[in-house]
Design an enzyme around this catalytic site. Structure first.
Site, PDB file in Angstrom:
ATOM      1  CB  SER A  83     -31.977   3.438  -3.975  1.00 10.41           C
ATOM      2  OG  SER A  83     -32.255   2.136  -4.371  1.00 10.41           O
ATOM      3  NE  ARG A 141     -35.937  -4.489   5.322  1.00 12.88           N
ATOM      4  CZ  ARG A 141     -36.586  -3.234   4.728  1.00 12.88           C
ATOM      5  NH1 ARG A 141     -37.987  -3.323   4.882  1.00 12.88           N
ATOM      6  NH2 ARG A 141     -36.112  -2.099   4.624  1.00 12.88           N
TER       7      ARG A 141
END
Ligand code: 16G
Ligand code: MG
Length: 560
Positions: A69, A522
């Site tokens: 990706s 994150r």
């Protein structure tokens, strides 16, 4: 029922793909993904598993996509696709992990295989069919060869489609497995894919003035050649200019370009000259994500992300359904209006959620990050619109909704036109998976139909400022997300500390979750102003880093 296989043949085939390092593999959110040089044994194992999955489905075709990706060119990855084009069912992800880690010896792989065959009661006398495709990464070809070895050593058939976008692979898998049924999805070829999209786009936009050319950033990946081919089918109906379409030079794939870069950095990609008045979009490296953007007269960059695509699409479909007065046949014999719902993740901007609930008055469901969760939740509606803020998503139509579109007759010419547009949307929108090219045409068809500019689209609601940062920690498995990723149950005490900080900020929202694709956690924050947002993000990054195993440099570089 046969449950034995040729062990000598397996041992012989494995000898060219034996795992020699101490690497531990894990099938994660997006399959296996890592440095390409480590993937050879994984590919062999995935070949074996694809055969088992196909036999489990009594010979239905299983897809394998080789891509990493938006990751750098040196990486690669692989994921499995179910017969209707969905992601591999979660209960089999563990088998993928087990098999990949068992490639260290013939004994280990034999017993891992035997255990899966026994647990899932797989009849090895069933046929097995596998199709594979890859993105433009230079490592892809050799990895496909390793996969083929795995498939063939268990007697599976394999067809290699060569270079494809991820959604094209999902498309052909669905086409192959639905051929000849009432759910037939189309011809399983690349040409038929372009033809289907282009025909639907032309149907919706016929009679409307064409929009100004769209600048398309191909991220120097597979989306670029695919777009060039699609462009031929679209002909005069669509004007565009492709940049970042170099899939030959090494090191360019996703380099400071593509949907992920643009979304995270909130800036235009390298290689694009974006002038005031121009409209642009970026695909990612395997063309399953898209974001749009433009600049204001003063140069301010404006991003139209997955949240904005979702609201645009939901609003358009609701409008058409109202004009067409669509009623859906229910199992109890009643007929009721179309039930539209929107699926978001914690990364959706708070303003978008408020807009969907308050202005569009559409119900919103939240799921954990990862397409498979959103896809599943969207299936609960007649029209399920799901998008991650990062630009990955699609719109699912239930069989009942499709039937209603097919059988409805418009009371007026306007209603008839709206029904035609709805029918075309079911052709235009990829039903298997989020698809950058299909989503691009969905947005462009909507904007053409509504003769709407990017600025007008952007003004539907104003995003709260947001910031996303990464914190490197010793062990991200210590961070356990709950409540659709919006909170942490572990490490004990951290969530309370985050809450204390969030309470200090107007419209503050912040959450921490372990990444499923990178070895980091994150941190996402939003608040009323840019300054407050950055401050909140910084404070929470600091909390995590200082108290919960931060490694490397303390994340302070983005402080204003
Ligand atoms: C993968 C997922 C995407 C998710 C992202 C989260 C698919 C096809 N893609 O790219 O949906 O948003 O992972 O990454 O499932 P993260 O866990 O590193 O934040
Ligand atoms: Mg992608």
């Amino acid at each position: 029922m046969t449950n034995s296989f040729d062990k000598a043949k397996l041992a012989n085939a494995l000898s060219s793909h034996t795992l020699k390092s101490a690497t531990r593999f894990q099938y994660g959110t997006a399959g296996f993904r890592m440095e390409a040089s480590l993937l050879d044994p994984v590919m062999f194992a995935v070949g074996l598993l694809a055969v088992l999955r196909s036999k489990y489905h009594k010979g239905k075709t299983i897809g394998v996509m080789v891509t990493a990706s938006h990751n750098p060119e040196k990486d690669n990855g692989v994921k499995l696709v179910e017969p209707l084009g969905e992601m591999l069912v979660q209960s089999w992800e563990g088998y993928a992990t087990e098999l990949a880690n068992a490639t260290s010896s013939a004994d280990a792989i034999t017993s891992a295989l035997e255990s899966i065959i026994a647990k899932e009661k797989i009849d090895l006398s069933q046929p097995a069919r596998v199709v594979v495709a890859r993105d433009t990464r230079p490592s892809g070809k050799a990895l496909v060869a390793s996969l083929v070895d795995g498939v063939q050593c268990l007697g599976g058939e394999i067809k290699d489609f060569g270079l494809f976008t991820t959604p094209q692979l999902h498309y052909v898998v669905r086409c192959i497995n639905t051929a000849g049924t009432e759910d037939a999805y189309g011809e399983p070829t690349e040409e038929a894919y372009y033809e289907k999209l282009a025909a639907a786009f032309k149907k919706i936009t016929a009679g409307y003035p064409r929009l100004s050319p769209l600048l398309i950033d191909g991220a120097n990946g597979i989306g670029a050649p695919a777009m060039e081919k699609l462009g031929k089918y679209l002909g005069d109906s669509f004007a565009y200019q492709l940049v970042n379409n170099d899939v030959v030079s090494s090191g360019k794939l996703n380099h400071e370009s593509g949907a992920d870069f643009v979304k995270i950095k909130q800036t235009k990609p390298l290689g694009m000259d974006l002038k005031y008045g121009q409209r642009a979009c970026s695909l990612d490296g395997d063309a399953d994500r898209i974001v749009f953007y433009f600049t204001e007269e003063d140069g301010t960059f404006r991003l139209l992300d997955g949240d904005k695509i979702a609201t645009l699409a939901a609003d358009f479909i609701m409008d058409l359904a109202k004009q067409a007065n669509i009623l859906v046949q229910r199992e109890d014999g009643s007929k009721t209006p179309l039930h539209i719902g929107l699926v978001q993740t914690a990364y959706a901007n708070g303003s978008s959620t408020a807009y969907v609930k308050d202005t569009l008055q559409v119900p919103v469901v939240f799921t954990p990050t990862g397409v498979k969760h959103l896809h599943h939740a969207a299936e609960e509606f007649d029209v399920g619109v799901y998008f991650e803020a990062n630009g990955h998503g699609t719109v699912l139509f239930s069989p009942a909704a499709i039937k209603a579109f097919k059988t409805s007759v418009g009371a007026t010419p306007a209603a008839e036109k709206a029904i035609d547009a709805l029918r075309a949307l079911t052709e235009l929108i990829n039903q298997a998976v989020g698809d950058a090219l299909s989503d691009m045409l969905l947005v462009e068809a909507t904007l053409t139909y509504q003769q709407k500019s990017f600025a007008k689209w952007n003004s539907d609601y104003t995003d709260l400022p947001s910031r996303q940062e990464k914190v490197k920690v010793a062990n991200r498995a210590n961070f356990v997300p709950i409540k659709a990723d919006t909170e942490l149950s572990h490490p004990i005490g951290l969530q309370e500390k985050i809450n204390e900080q969030v309470a200090k900020f107007s419209k503050g929202r912040c959450f921490v979750r372990p990444s499923g694709t990178e070895d980091i956690v994150r941190v996402y924050a939003e608040a009323a102003t840019r300054e407050e947002t950055d401050r909140l993000c910084y404070l929470v990054c600091g909390l995590v880093f200082d108290g919960y195993g931060g490694v490397g440099t303390r994340p302070t570089t983005f402080l204003p």
